[in-house]
Structure formats: structure tokens, C-alpha cells
Design a protein around this motif. Structure first.
Motif, PDB file in Angstrom:
ATOM      1  N   LYS A  43       0.888  -1.234  -0.012  1.00  0.00           N
ATOM      2  CA  LYS A  43      -0.036  -0.149  -0.019  1.00  0.00           C
ATOM      3  C   LYS A  43       0.934   1.128   0.048  1.00  0.00           C
ATOM      4  O   LYS A  43       0.484   2.303  -0.476  1.00  0.00           O
ATOM      5  N   SER A  44       2.164   1.203   0.463  1.00  0.00           N
ATOM      6  CA  SER A  44       3.011   2.233   0.439  1.00  0.00           C
ATOM      7  C   SER A  44       3.374   2.872  -0.766  1.00  0.00           C
ATOM      8  O   SER A  44       3.502   3.900  -1.033  1.00  0.00           O
ATOM      9  N   THR A  45       3.242   1.910  -1.865  1.00  0.00           N
ATOM     10  CA  THR A  45       3.468   2.351  -3.030  1.00  0.00           C
ATOM     11  C   THR A  45       2.593   3.350  -3.385  1.00  0.00           C
ATOM     12  O   THR A  45       2.511   4.180  -4.209  1.00  0.00           O
ATOM     13  N   MET A  46       1.088   2.961  -3.469  1.00  0.00           N
ATOM     14  CA  MET A  46       0.054   3.684  -3.649  1.00  0.00           C
ATOM     15  C   MET A  46      -0.049   4.934  -2.866  1.00  0.00           C
ATOM     16  O   MET A  46      -0.259   6.179  -3.739  1.00  0.00           O
ATOM     17  N   ASP A  47       0.497   4.984  -1.879  1.00  0.00           N
ATOM     18  CA  ASP A  47       0.659   6.299  -0.983  1.00  0.00           C
ATOM     19  C   ASP A  47       1.673   7.285  -1.641  1.00  0.00           C
ATOM     20  O   ASP A  47       1.643   8.255  -1.506  1.00  0.00           O
ATOM     21  N   THR A  48       2.894   6.447  -2.319  1.00  0.00           N
ATOM     22  CA  THR A  48       3.740   7.227  -3.013  1.00  0.00           C
ATOM     23  C   THR A  48       3.382   7.975  -3.950  1.00  0.00           C
ATOM     24  O   THR A  48       3.550   8.992  -4.410  1.00  0.00           O
ATOM     25  N   ILE A  49       2.713   7.053  -4.914  1.00  0.00           N
ATOM     26  CA  ILE A  49       2.276   7.745  -6.315  1.00  0.00           C
ATOM     27  C   ILE A  49       1.008   8.559  -6.344  1.00  0.00           C
ATOM     28  O   ILE A  49       0.714   9.534  -7.053  1.00  0.00           O
ATOM     29  N   HIS A  50       0.086   8.640  -4.904  1.00  0.00           N
ATOM     30  CA  HIS A  50      -0.870   9.185  -4.796  1.00  0.00           C
ATOM     31  C   HIS A  50      -0.637  10.936  -4.897  1.00  0.00           C
ATOM     32  O   HIS A  50       0.057  11.302  -3.640  1.00  0.00           O
ATOM     33  N   THR A  51      -0.797  11.498  -5.785  1.00  0.00           N
ATOM     34  CA  THR A  51      -0.557  13.084  -5.717  1.00  0.00           C
ATOM     35  C   THR A  51      -1.813  13.906  -6.259  1.00  0.00           C
ATOM     36  O   THR A  51      -1.752  14.239  -7.530  1.00  0.00           O
ATOM     37  N   PRO A  52      -2.719  14.292  -5.486  1.00  0.00           N
ATOM     38  CA  PRO A  52      -3.849  15.275  -5.624  1.00  0.00           C
ATOM     39  C   PRO A  52      -2.946  16.408  -6.163  1.00  0.00           C
ATOM     40  O   PRO A  52      -2.271  17.102  -5.547  1.00  0.00           O
ATOM     41  N   VAL A  53      -3.935  17.202  -7.090  1.00  0.00           N
ATOM     42  CA  VAL A  53      -3.445  18.360  -7.528  1.00  0.00           C
ATOM     43  C   VAL A  53      -4.693  19.537  -7.052  1.00  0.00           C
ATOM     44  O   VAL A  53      -5.770  19.059  -7.540  1.00  0.00           O
ATOM     45  N   ALA A  54      -4.320  20.512  -6.413  1.00  0.00           N
ATOM     46  CA  ALA A  54      -5.326  21.485  -5.878  1.00  0.00           C
ATOM     47  C   ALA A  54      -6.170  22.068  -7.074  1.00  0.00           C
ATOM     48  O   ALA A  54      -5.583  22.567  -8.086  1.00  0.00           O
ATOM     49  N   GLY A  55      -7.417  21.907  -7.009  1.00  0.00           N
ATOM     50  CA  GLY A  55      -8.298  22.605  -7.981  1.00  0.00           C
ATOM     51  C   GLY A  55      -8.267  21.784  -9.430  1.00  0.00           C
ATOM     52  O   GLY A  55      -8.844  22.385 -10.289  1.00  0.00           O
ATOM     53  N   ALA A  56      -7.585  20.900  -9.611  1.00  0.00           N
ATOM     54  CA  ALA A  56      -7.318  20.184 -10.783  1.00  0.00           C
ATOM     55  C   ALA A  56      -8.518  19.016 -11.166  1.00  0.00           C
ATOM     56  O   ALA A  56      -8.942  18.871 -12.258  1.00  0.00           O
ATOM     57  N   ALA A  57      -9.029  18.327 -10.078  1.00  0.00           N
ATOM     58  CA  ALA A  57      -9.964  17.256 -10.321  1.00  0.00           C
ATOM     59  C   ALA A  57     -11.455  17.605 -10.065  1.00  0.00           C
ATOM     60  O   ALA A  57     -11.533  18.546  -9.348  1.00  0.00           O
ATOM     61  N   ASN A  58     -12.317  16.857 -10.662  1.00  0.00           N
ATOM     62  CA  ASN A  58     -13.688  16.957 -10.539  1.00  0.00           C
ATOM     63  C   ASN A  58     -14.324  15.537 -10.217  1.00  0.00           C
ATOM     64  O   ASN A  58     -14.721  14.950 -10.963  1.00  0.00           O
ATOM     65  N   PRO A  59     -13.804  14.906  -9.091  1.00  0.00           N
ATOM     66  CA  PRO A  59     -13.948  13.667  -8.720  1.00  0.00           C
ATOM     67  C   PRO A  59     -15.461  13.308  -8.874  1.00  0.00           C
ATOM     68  O   PRO A  59     -16.305  14.248  -8.490  1.00  0.00           O
ATOM     69  N   VAL A  60     -15.633  12.049  -8.915  1.00  0.00           N
ATOM     70  CA  VAL A  60     -17.052  11.575  -9.246  1.00  0.00           C
ATOM     71  C   VAL A  60     -17.414  10.556  -8.234  1.00  0.00           C
ATOM     72  O   VAL A  60     -16.499   9.895  -7.473  1.00  0.00           O
ATOM     73  N   LYS A  61     -18.544   9.934  -8.081  1.00  0.00           N
ATOM     74  CA  LYS A  61     -18.939   8.899  -6.989  1.00  0.00           C
ATOM     75  C   LYS A  61     -18.286   7.444  -7.020  1.00  0.00           C
ATOM     76  O   LYS A  61     -18.038   6.628  -6.443  1.00  0.00           O
ATOM     77  N   LEU A  62     -18.149   7.257  -8.734  1.00  0.00           N
ATOM     78  CA  LEU A  62     -17.544   6.084  -9.152  1.00  0.00           C
ATOM     79  C   LEU A  62     -18.434   4.904  -8.544  1.00  0.00           C
ATOM     80  O   LEU A  62     -17.900   3.879  -8.200  1.00  0.00           O
ATOM     81  N   ASP A  63     -19.871   5.044  -8.661  1.00  0.00           N
ATOM     82  CA  ASP A  63     -20.740   4.109  -8.243  1.00  0.00           C
ATOM     83  C   ASP A  63     -21.451   3.323  -9.119  1.00  0.00           C
ATOM     84  O   ASP A  63     -22.307   2.516  -9.025  1.00  0.00           O
ATOM     85  N   GLY A  64     -20.692   3.489 -10.496  1.00  0.00           N
ATOM     86  CA  GLY A  64     -21.399   2.533 -11.735  1.00  0.00           C
ATOM     87  C   GLY A  64     -22.295   3.378 -12.392  1.00  0.00           C
ATOM     88  O   GLY A  64     -22.195   2.855 -13.730  1.00  0.00           O
ATOM     89  N   ASN A  65     -23.064   4.123 -11.812  1.00  0.00           N
ATOM     90  CA  ASN A  65     -23.892   5.088 -12.432  1.00  0.00           C
ATOM     91  C   ASN A  65     -23.682   6.411 -13.047  1.00  0.00           C
ATOM     92  O   ASN A  65     -24.294   6.932 -13.706  1.00  0.00           O
ATOM     93  N   THR A  66     -22.238   6.834 -12.743  1.00  0.00           N
ATOM     94  CA  THR A  66     -21.767   7.955 -12.778  1.00  0.00           C
ATOM     95  C   THR A  66     -20.633   7.670 -13.717  1.00  0.00           C
ATOM     96  O   THR A  66     -19.534   7.138 -13.407  1.00  0.00           O
ATOM     97  N   PRO A  67     -20.806   8.243 -15.199  1.00  0.00           N
ATOM     98  CA  PRO A  67     -19.568   8.128 -16.137  1.00  0.00           C
ATOM     99  C   PRO A  67     -18.408   8.971 -15.452  1.00  0.00           C
ATOM    100  O   PRO A  67     -18.555  10.205 -14.755  1.00  0.00           O
ATOM    101  N   PHE A  68     -17.289   8.652 -15.792  1.00  0.00           N
ATOM    102  CA  PHE A  68     -15.993   9.233 -15.481  1.00  0.00           C
ATOM    103  C   PHE A  68     -15.050   9.469 -16.617  1.00  0.00           C
ATOM    104  O   PHE A  68     -14.902   8.656 -17.523  1.00  0.00           O
ATOM    105  N   SER A  69     -14.003  10.376 -16.466  1.00  0.00           N
ATOM    106  CA  SER A  69     -13.001  10.625 -17.488  1.00  0.00           C
ATOM    107  C   SER A  69     -11.560  10.732 -16.678  1.00  0.00           C
ATOM    108  O   SER A  69     -11.496  11.038 -15.705  1.00  0.00           O
ATOM    109  N   VAL A  70     -10.417  10.269 -17.617  1.00  0.00           N
ATOM    110  CA  VAL A  70      -9.256  10.293 -17.069  1.00  0.00           C
ATOM    111  C   VAL A  70      -8.315  10.945 -18.136  1.00  0.00           C
ATOM    112  O   VAL A  70      -8.411  10.477 -19.286  1.00  0.00           O
TER     113      VAL A  70
END
Length: 309
Positions: A43-70
Motif C-alpha cells: 500500500k505504501s507504493t499507492m501512497d507514494t504515487i498518490h498526488t492530488p492537484v489543488a483545483g485540478a480534479a472533478n471527482p465523481v462517485k464511481l458508483d457505476g451509475n456516473t461516467p468518468f474521465s481520466v
């Protein structure tokens, strides 16, 4: 019994890492990475590469009903140099229709760089303002398509990954070269240095950017397939180190788990998209020029899969 447990643990690590690479290298593996699941113990590798960017993302619920983009960026980032995005792709995934799209945007595409008050090649956006400016610029180019998440890989990291798995073999469909490196048509064995050169070739390939992107996909696919073999059991730490040093994303472990649970079937129905345009020089600089009509066409297709009004 202990030997069996050790073997099972190593097999689990190998399988988990393979799925993880499908997860964060999806751009090169045609959506494999977007719907992968990072099920491994580090899990430490995920912690290492996880890099949020202030004001950059528009996260969605990822519940299967909401499409998303990457937005997926392959960055030619070297020591002492921020680098430009060598590869720029946008993926959209719809869990209800089980459809995904992968759009490749040529690096020389001429567009307004949002936040820099200039017009340049689209790959300059990352150099000027990092992931945030790259996201804003791509959204503008696509007439308002939002970016929910990003994955960035340093293209220099390909060398580390290929060496970590002991080299790869790919099929080269034409004679091409880069400086002192020549690659003949046919099956080609690549070490890390050769793989990096192979994926950078453009000028000796009549397909230009499109041929280069195809070679990137081939090399990463070969890496993933090699990881699936027993030959890489003892290279796990080296492979994981290459991932940790060369990737960044704002997707979390939880996000990847939800994507796997709710969107997995979309990988079986992928629409690969390219950008139609014409190349030409302007003020002595070569650009890939895309019409407003083509940009709107791309927007409409992506917007439909994202269920945007």
C-alpha cells in the motif's frame, strides 16, 4: 506448508502487480489500466504515487451509475527539466452502457494554453503549468469536456520497468531508427535503454506521432505480459520500485477498487479515437492543426459517453 505459503504469497504479489500496472498504465494498454484493481500488499507504493492537484480534479462517485474521465499523460521528464507531455490521452468510461473511449491527442496539436495566455503545441501545457494546466488546456480543446482524474508516467520510467522484468520482445512492423539505434522489421528484443529509444522514434516513421504511440502501447503490453510469468517472481521489489519512482495519480486505492467493482465490463467495449487534422508550419514551427468542426465532433462523442447535457 511454509514453502507453499511463500509460493502463494509471491503468486499473489505477481498477480496483484500485473493488475496494478494495468490500472495505472491503462493509456498504453487500451483501458486496461482504467479498470484495473491494485490488489497487492504494498500500500505504501499507492501512497507514494498518490498526488492530488489543488483545483485540478472533478471527482465523481464511481458508483457505476456516473461516467468518468481520466487524463493520461506520458511525460518526457528528465533530470533538471520539467518536460512536456509526450503522450496525451483522454479516457471516458460509462458503467451503465459498459462503453469506454480512448482518445489520443497528437503532441503537436495547436491550441490555446489555458492559464498561460498563449497558443502553442498542446504538450507545452504540462511544461508551463503541470497537471492543472494540462487538464484545463485539454478541457478547452475538447470544448468543455471535464477531466475527473489523471495518471502521469515519466517516460524515462519505461527504462526502469523494462530492465526490471529482464527485457521484452515486440514485433516491429517496419525498419526505423533513432540516432545510433536501428530497429529492423520483425521480432525485436529490447533492454531498458533500447525500449526508451524505440518508443521515442517519430521522424523515421511516416506515421509520426501515431506510430510512436503504437510502439509505446506495444512495449508496455510486453512489460505487463512479462510480469505475468514466473520469470519475474524474484524481481517484484525492483518492479514495484520502478512504479513508485515514475508514476503519479490522484486516484486512490479506494477509487481503483470502486472502478474495478463498478466499471470492469467497459474494457470489453472500447472505442479508440484519433484526432483528424492537417500538419503545417506557422512562423517556422510545425503544428498539427485541428478544425473547430473536428473539435466539436470529438466533444459530442465524449459528452455522449459521459452523459453530459
Amino acid at each position: 506448508m511454509r514453502a507453499e505459503k511463500r509460493t502463494a504469497t509471491k503468486k499473489k504479489k505477481r498477480t496483484g502487480l500485473k493488475i496494478f500496472l494495468w490500472s495505472v498504465l491503462g493509456i498504453f494498454l487500451i483501458l486496461g489500466g482504467i479498470v484495473g484493481y491494485a490488489v497487492f500488499q504494498t500500500k505504501s507504493t499507492m501512497d507514494t504515487i498518490h498526488t492530488p492537484v489543488a483545483g485540478a480534479a472533478n471527482p465523481v462517485k464511481l458508483d457505476g451509475n456516473t461516467p468518468f474521465s481520466v487524463l493520461i499523460l506520458g511525460v518526457d521528464e528528465r533530470e533538471g527539466d520539467v518536460g512536456r507531455s509526450d503522450t496525451t490521452m483522454v479516457a471516458t468510461v460509462n458503467g451503465k452502457t459498459n462503453k469506454a473511449q480512448m482518445l489520443s491527442i497528437p503532441r503537436d496539436t495547436r491550441t490555446e494554453i489555458i492559464g498561460h495566455d498563449s497558443t502553442n503545441k498542446i504538450n507545452a501545457a504540462y511544461a508551463y503549468g503541470g497537471v492543472k494546466m494540462a487538464e484545463d488546456t485539454v478541457t478547452h480543446f475538447l470544448n468543455g469536456i471535464p477531466i475527473n482524474y489523471y495518471i502521469k508516467m515519466n517516460m524515462e520510467g519505461l527504462k526502469d520497468l523494462v530492465d526490471a522484468v529482464g527485457g521484452v520482445e515486440v514485433y516491429n512492423d517496419m525498419d526505423i531508427s533513432l540516432k545510433d539505434k536501428e530497429f529492423k522489421k520483425g521480432n525485436v528484443k529490447l533492454n531498458g535503454t533500447d525500449a526508451l529509444a524505440y518508443t521515442r522514434i517519430r521522424k523515421t516513421d511516416a506515421r509520426g506521432d501515431f506510430g510512436r504511440q503504437m510502439r509505446q502501447q506495444e512495449v508496455i503490453q510486453a512489460v505487463v505480459e512479462k510480469i505475468a510469468t514466473t520469470q519475474t517472481l524474484w524481481n517484484f521489489d525492483e518492479i514495484l520500485s520502478a512504479v513508485g519512482k515514475n508514476m503519479q495519480t490522484d486516484l486512490t486505492m479506494t477509487d481503483i477498487t470502486r472502478i474495478t467493482k463498478n466499471y470492469l465490463s467497459a474494457r470489453k467495449n472500447v472505442e479508440n479515437m484519433t484526432v483528424a487534422g492537417d500538419g503545417g508550419k506557422m512562423d517556422g514551427i510545425w503544428y498539427y492543426n485541428v478544425s473547430d468542426a473536428e473539435r466539436q465532433k470529438l466533444h459530442d462523442s465524449l459528452a455522449k459517453n459521459l452523459e453530459l447535457k
